[in-house]
Design a protein around this motif. Sequence first.
Motif: not given
Length: 296
Positions: A33-44
């Motif tokens: 599950d996404d416990d770590h709010a990793l935003d795809p846009a932030a790593v693009a």
Amino acid sequence: MDRARPDLRPDPSLSRAEMEDLQREIAAAATFDDDHALDPAAVAVDEAPSLADGLPPARDGPQERLGTGSGAGDDHDPEAGAGDDHDPDAPVVVGIDQAFLTDRGDAPDAAVSAAVAFRDGDVIEYASATTPLSIPYVPGLLAFREGDPILAALDALAADPDLLICDGSGRIHFREAGLATHVGVLRDAPSVGVAKNLLCGEPDEPTEERPEGWRTPVRADGAVTTAEPGTAIGHAFQSRQYPTSKRVNPLYVSPGHRVSAETAVDLVAALCAGYKLPEPTRFADAHADAAKRDAD
DNA sequence: GCGACAG
DNA sequence: ATCTTGTCGC
């Protein structure tokens, strides 16, 4: 808090039954599950860096890198001295891949593991480590062959990974504990598995001749012993496709740890910049090959 | 017994 | 994964 589980190390000397038991423990300790709010846009990665000028020198000398507990590995900092970093607060994504040294006479086969760190679309660090291999490749038990080598490369890295991109499966595994899941749980780091071939499970739709950007869920089948058949365990993802020549196969993306199947593909899609493989993986692959060539 | 099987 | 040159296509 430190939730790393070094006690679950993929020890190559375990018996096959013990390895499988350990994988069931890994799966139980993992979270998909996404416990770590990793935003795809932030790593693009918007523009693919050049592989040619991005690779470190052929031979790395002693490194004056501070911060990592030293290691049996060589590292290199391509941006040393040239301060053109963009967002120093962006998440650090680390791609990992291996090359192998075989048929070396007396010397045992060894894995050359490379870890390449990206931040805000740029390479910020390279690291590699050479580790002797003790067991052969066995489908389903890859972590016991490549796990220690990967951890050695990560130890040689000064950067602190916010996301690990591993070459191989994560949840798409007989016991939902593939390489990406094992490594992610050991370090308690969000991780994603990117495989070029499907280990088990069944794609919802045929994967032939799909357009770039296409994706479909991969669901557990009878081979996945720890999940109800039909459970979504990853995705088939067409990361690249040629306009005319229809030949590129899709990637099989699955959650490693602390990431959902949906976010895992979104992250990989954001990390792709025109090539079949996501940039962190593409660079790790190239660096592993370079380090292998330089091996004496 | 047979098939399937990441890197 | 690895052994390997040329070659087809954009």
